[in-house]
Scaffold this active site. Structure first.
Site, short mmCIF file in Angstrom:
data_model
loop_
_atom_site.label_atom_id
_atom_site.label_comp_id
_atom_site.label_asym_id
_atom_site.label_seq_id
_atom_site.Cartn_x
_atom_site.Cartn_y
_atom_site.Cartn_z
N CYS A 193 39.58 31.43 53.23
CA CYS A 193 39.87 31.81 51.77
C CYS A 193 41.30 32.61 52.06
O CYS A 193 41.17 33.92 52.54
CB CYS A 193 38.89 32.63 51.14
SG CYS A 193 39.55 33.07 49.58
N HIS A 217 33.81 36.67 47.82
CA HIS A 217 34.28 35.49 47.55
C HIS A 217 33.75 34.60 46.32
O HIS A 217 34.20 33.68 46.01
CB HIS A 217 34.00 34.68 48.76
CG HIS A 217 34.73 33.19 49.00
ND1 HIS A 217 36.13 32.99 48.69
CD2 HIS A 217 34.21 32.13 48.67
CE1 HIS A 217 36.17 31.68 48.60
NE2 HIS A 217 35.24 31.00 48.65
N ASN A 268 42.34 31.08 34.79
CA ASN A 268 41.84 29.74 34.81
C ASN A 268 40.52 29.88 35.44
O ASN A 268 40.59 30.13 36.81
CB ASN A 268 42.68 28.74 35.54
CG ASN A 268 43.92 28.70 34.92
OD1 ASN A 268 44.41 28.67 33.66
ND2 ASN A 268 44.85 28.34 35.62
N HIS A 283 37.73 31.95 44.95
CA HIS A 283 37.66 33.09 44.68
C HIS A 283 38.17 33.74 43.25
O HIS A 283 38.93 33.44 43.05
CB HIS A 283 38.55 33.86 45.89
CG HIS A 283 38.15 35.21 46.23
ND1 HIS A 283 37.96 35.72 47.50
CD2 HIS A 283 38.31 36.40 45.42
CE1 HIS A 283 38.03 36.76 47.32
NE2 HIS A 283 38.25 37.25 46.31
N HIS A 288 39.70 35.24 40.45
CA HIS A 288 41.11 35.68 40.58
C HIS A 288 42.06 35.15 39.31
O HIS A 288 41.31 34.34 38.64
CB HIS A 288 42.01 35.15 41.82
CG HIS A 288 42.47 33.79 41.63
ND1 HIS A 288 41.57 32.54 41.94
CD2 HIS A 288 43.70 33.06 41.57
CE1 HIS A 288 41.86 31.55 41.89
NE2 HIS A 288 43.20 31.85 41.56
ZN LIG Z 1 37.54 34.30 49.11
#
Ligand SMILES: [Zn+2]
Length: 387
Positions: free
Chosen positions: A77, A139, A179, A190, A192
């Site tokens: 990630c 995560h 989104n 993850h 965000h």
């Molecule tokens: Zn992550």
């Protein structure tokens, strides 16, 4: 106070750590972050924008984005904290919230002014800036599972970036958004969000801004459109989802999406940067409450787009504009998504299969996990007329 530390990645991109307010002895402060030691290629020049004379709108052409990271496995990630095995975009062993320039931006990295009187065939550099906002070092999870202190740090990051990006040359609109869910095109799991700083006013902002200005002029500058809609919705009550001291949320009278909620501050402000500390505190609380309500509707996470509408950086539109959030989802049943087909995609003419009043009732009725109710309870039952 949120701790704010700015640094640079190996290719010169800006990265900013936002540390939760309050003392924390249990984790290293991100100020001690190590430098980014990766070998990264030089940043590419901006892509292109093309003027669509048919609609009077700009279109960004970002062919270079086809190679961007798409749903990497968790151990690779790019927005988890860096480890020996995964030198990620964030060169720190831990962090709270971090904002950094997207490595594969649709707009930028350079900023500047685009052609002023475009016509058919006009192109320009895709100036602007695209930033990634990582809400947590964890995560898994999502915004709705953040604690209230962390959500408050994200609010501070949105406000900080709005103010900073608004000052870049040629920027006309700053758009923080999230989104959520692979169903609507998320390319990283993850938790965000993103912030786009556009060198033009987007079509949706232009439509809303023009309607707002017309109403404002019609009242000789004494009332705003969003403020009057907020008042009307609170007086009617049938579409209210929650009412706080400084923010209220409702399903709009003419909602387009199966799930659509507008979260509106009670005071007219142009953008997140203009909110007071007290308003930001409440925003962290009510936004979490709203997302938890959305997530409580179905047994699996509901995909959504969370879009902050901020006043364009435009002398005509800005005085009439009013910060608000539009939270929308195409989910119309546990196993059904609404797809934009002929009427919506080709004509922009929405047909909604559910009544806004029934959606509001469902959102009011759900049981929100207790952690959302750590501060003053929000009123979720309509009270009829307000003074
Ligand atoms: Zn992550």
């Amino acid at each position: 106070m949120t701790g704010i530390t700015s640094t640079q990645l190996a290719d010169g991109r800006e990265l900013i750590y936002f540390d939760d307010a309050g003392p924390r002895a249990d984790r290293p402060r991100t100020k001690t972050a190590t430098p980014d030691r990766r070998e990264l290629p030089d940043r590419a020049a901006p892509g292109e924008i093309r003027f669509d004379a048919l609609t009077d709108e700009w279109v960004a052409v970002a062919a270079h984005r086809q190679t961007r990271t798409h749903l990497p496995p968790a151990d690779q990630c790019p927005i988890c904290p860096t480890t020996a095995a995964n030198p990620s975009e964030i060169p720190a062993p831990d962090y709270d919230v971090v904002v950094f320039e997207n490595r594969f931006p649709s707009l930028g990295p350079a900023a500047g002014h685009i052609p002023r009187e475009p016509g058919w065939g006009t192109t320009g550099p895709a100036y602007g800036r695209c930033e990634v906002v990582s809400f947590t070092p964890e995560h898994t999870g999502s915004f709705s599972t953040l604690g209230e202190a962390r959500a408050r740090t994200v609010v501070e990051a949105w406000a900080h970036r709005t103010e900073a990006l608004s000052k870049l040359p040629g920027i006309r609109q700053v758009f923080p958004f999230e989104n959520r869910g692979a169903d609507i095109g998320v390319t990283l799991h993850h938790p965000h969000g993103q912030i786009y700083a556009y060198p033009y006013i987007t079509p949706r902002a232009a439509t809303l801004g023009t309607a707002a200005r017309k109403f404002y002029d019609g009242s000789d500058g004494r009332q705003t459109l969003t403020g009057s809609l907020l008042r009307a919705e609170r007086e009617d009550g049938s579409r209210m989802v929650m009412e706080g001291e400084n923010f209220s949320a409702y399903v709009p009278f003419a909602a387009r999406w199966p799930l659509e909620i507008h979260l509106v501050p009670h005071r007219q402000v142009p953008d997140l940067a203009a909110l007071s500390g007290e308003e930001k505190d409440e925003l962290a609380h009510v936004y979490l409450d709203l997302l938890k309500r959305l997530d409580a509707l179905y047994p699996t996470p509901t995909p959504y787009i969370s879009a902050w509408h901020q006043a364009p950086l435009d002398d005509l539109l800005r005085p009439a504009s009013y910060l608000h959030l539009q939270l929308t989802s195409p989910r119309r049943a546990a196993d059904k998504l609404k797809y934009l087909a002929g009427s919506e995609a080709a004509m922009g003419a929405f047909i909604n299969d559910v009544t806004p009043e029934s959606v509001a009732e469902r959102l009011r009725a759900v049981t929100v996990p207790a952690s959302a109710a750590t501060t003053a309870p929000l009123r979720t039952q309509p009270e009829g007329a307000h003074a």
